[in-house]
Design a protein around this motif. Structure first.
Motif, PDB file in Angstrom:
ATOM      1  N   CYS A 139      -7.837   1.127  -3.049  1.00 14.60           N
ATOM      2  CA  CYS A 139      -8.344   1.130  -1.669  1.00 14.60           C
ATOM      3  C   CYS A 139      -9.738   1.773  -1.665  1.00 14.60           C
ATOM      4  O   CYS A 139     -10.081   2.556  -2.570  1.00 14.60           O
ATOM      5  CB  CYS A 139      -7.395   1.943  -0.796  1.00 14.60           C
ATOM      6  N   HIS A 164      -2.642   4.871  -3.052  1.00 14.77           N
ATOM      7  CA  HIS A 164      -1.565   4.907  -2.051  1.00 14.77           C
ATOM      8  C   HIS A 164      -1.022   3.506  -1.745  1.00 14.77           C
ATOM      9  O   HIS A 164      -0.298   3.325  -0.790  1.00 14.77           O
ATOM     10  CB  HIS A 164      -2.044   5.607  -0.773  1.00 14.77           C
ATOM     11  N   GLU A 165      -1.456   2.510  -2.541  1.00 15.22           N
ATOM     12  CA  GLU A 165      -0.925   1.149  -2.363  1.00 15.22           C
ATOM     13  C   GLU A 165      -0.157   0.807  -3.630  1.00 15.22           C
ATOM     14  O   GLU A 165      -0.772   0.594  -4.684  1.00 15.22           O
ATOM     15  CB  GLU A 165      -2.071   0.142  -2.196  1.00 15.22           C
ATOM     16  N   GLU A 210       0.778  -2.295   1.871  1.00 11.08           N
ATOM     17  CA  GLU A 210       0.272  -1.086   2.543  1.00 11.08           C
ATOM     18  C   GLU A 210      -0.872  -1.437   3.475  1.00 11.08           C
ATOM     19  O   GLU A 210      -0.887  -1.035   4.648  1.00 11.08           O
ATOM     20  CB  GLU A 210      -0.164  -0.027   1.517  1.00 11.08           C
TER      21      GLU A 210
END
Ligand SMILES: NC(=O)C1=CN([C@@H]2O[C@H](COP(=O)(O)OP(=O)(O)OC[C@H]3O[C@@H](n4cnc5c(N)ncnc54)[C@H](OP(=O)(O)O)[C@@H]3O)[C@@H](O)[C@H]2O)C=CC1
Ligand SMILES: O=C(CO)[C@H](O)[C@H](O)COP(=O)(O)O
Ligand SMILES: [Zn+2]
Length: 338
Positions: free
Chosen positions: A38, A64-65, A142
């Motif tokens: 990201c 965080h994905e 996400e």
């Protein structure tokens, strides 16, 4: 049990750290299979968050994905090998009014505590969702859930005239916003505004696209989504204010490192609503899984924005993924094979 986390310790420096793996009945052990990068990860990787924030947050595993496979569920609810998406927002309290992704007490992976660049991840039972689709595309869940959060907010706040919605930004977030909005409002004209002409070719499902220096002066949008962020935010938001109809809603999604100067006089005169959107919660992920499982074309379109897949077997491969990503038009995905 001992695990390894691949932590950013300084800009462009990743170190393998041994860490304890939390194991109890409420935690499920998941092995990441795909991770995607990201813009937020890149800001840490390149050090563009500035020294103070870097000092506060590092060392920290990025990303965080991610999706993965269950390797151990102490309660046996999930079979070994089940594909699951992992939710990075980690609520610490319940609130009847405020969504978990806006509670200041919530923690977010790769923004203060370790993200998914680990051999295995110990996930709270309430923060994984099984899915049945290609994991390589599911890794975009996400970002889809972030858009879902914004679209759900938009439904609640915006007026009912939705003849035309404009999306500023023809990158990853703009693409997924356009896709989710087209599915949510099939009769609404969706127009995308961007800078690079060659990237517009990806947006074949929208009604129109314009380069920002070539917008017809009489064009109007009822509402707009800002998916630019960074240095382009200011120009984008002020251009939206110029082209939006009175009492429209501007859904802000781009992240900026510095305060953005906005033409508030026209916000007042037009009675505009500026709506902040960040991150997502369990319900947004659940709805995103349903959307992608229900509409195969959504998965097909999403697969077109995977610019590169890097097989990661070493720290050197991790650096390659982050370096390549800086030059890729859309998403860089890591096939986690470490
Ligand atoms: N709110 C949230 O929870 C989330 C926020 N984000 C944030 O959203 C932002 C966008 O992310 P992402 O889509 O991945 O990034 P991208 O770089 O892929 O997309 C941004 C796009 O905006 C284009 N652009 C630049 N200036 C303008 C302008 N004035 N008007 C219209 N378009 C413009 C860029 O053009 P060019 O091709 O020339 O660069 C680029 O295509 C980032 O700040 C990111 O951190 C991301 C995920 C979640
Ligand atoms: O990408 C995001 C969610 O998907 C957000 O932009 C990200 O959470 C911002 O985090 P940070 O404050 O660490 O930049
Ligand atoms: Zn993100």
């Amino acid at each position: 049990m001992i695990n390894q986390a691949y932590r950013l310790i300084a800009p462009k420096q990743i170190r393998a750290d041994f860490v304890d793996l939390k194991m109890d009945d409420e935690n499920i052990i998941v092995r990441p299979t795909y991770l995607s990068i990201c813009a937020a990860d890149q800001r840490y990787y390149t050090g563009s968050r500035g020294r103070v924030i870097m000092k506060q947050k590092l060392p920290m595993a990025l990303i965080h994905e991610s999706v993965g496979e269950v390797v151990y569920d102490p309660k046996g609810e999930y079979k070994v090998g089940t594909n699951v998406v992992m939710i990075p927002n980690t609520p610490m309290e319940k609130d009847d009014i405020i969504k978990e992704n806006y509670l200041r007490s919530s923690q977010f992976r790769a923004s203060g505590f370790d993200g998914f660049m680990q051999n295995v991840v110990s996930m709270r039972r309430d923060l994984i969702i099984p899915f049945k689709m290609e994991p390589r595309v599911a890794v975009l869940l996400e970002l889809t859930s972030v858009v879902m959060n914004a679209v759900e907010n938009f439904k609640k706040i915006s007026n009912e005239r939705k003849n035309v919605i404009g999306i500023w930004g023809n990158g990853n977030l703009g693409f997924i916003s356009a896709l989710v909005l087209k599915k949510t409002y099939p009769d609404t004209k969706i127009i995308v505004f961007g800078v690079e002409e060659h990237k517009m070719a990806y947006f074949s499902f929208v009604d129109d696209t314009y380069l920002i220096n070539n917008i017809p002066s009489d064009l109007k949008v009822d509402h707009a989504f800002e998916c630019v962020g960074g240095r382009g935010s200011e120009a984008a938001i002020n251009q939206i204010i110029d082209y939006i109809q009175p009492q429209g809603t501007i859904s802000l999604m781009g992240v900026s490192e510095t305060p953005v100067g906005i033409n508030t006089r026209m916000v007042l005169e037009k009675g505009l609503t500026l709506l902040g959107n960040s991150r997502s919660n369990y319900d947004d992920f659940k709805k995103s899984v349903e959307l992608m499982e229900t509409y195969p074309d959504v998965c097909e379109y999403l697969s077109t924005i995977i610019s590169e897949e890097v097989v990661v077997q070493s720290i050197k491969d991790m650096h390659k993924a982050f370096e390549d990503d800086l030059n890729n038009d859309f998403k860089t995905v890591m096939k986690w094979d470490i």
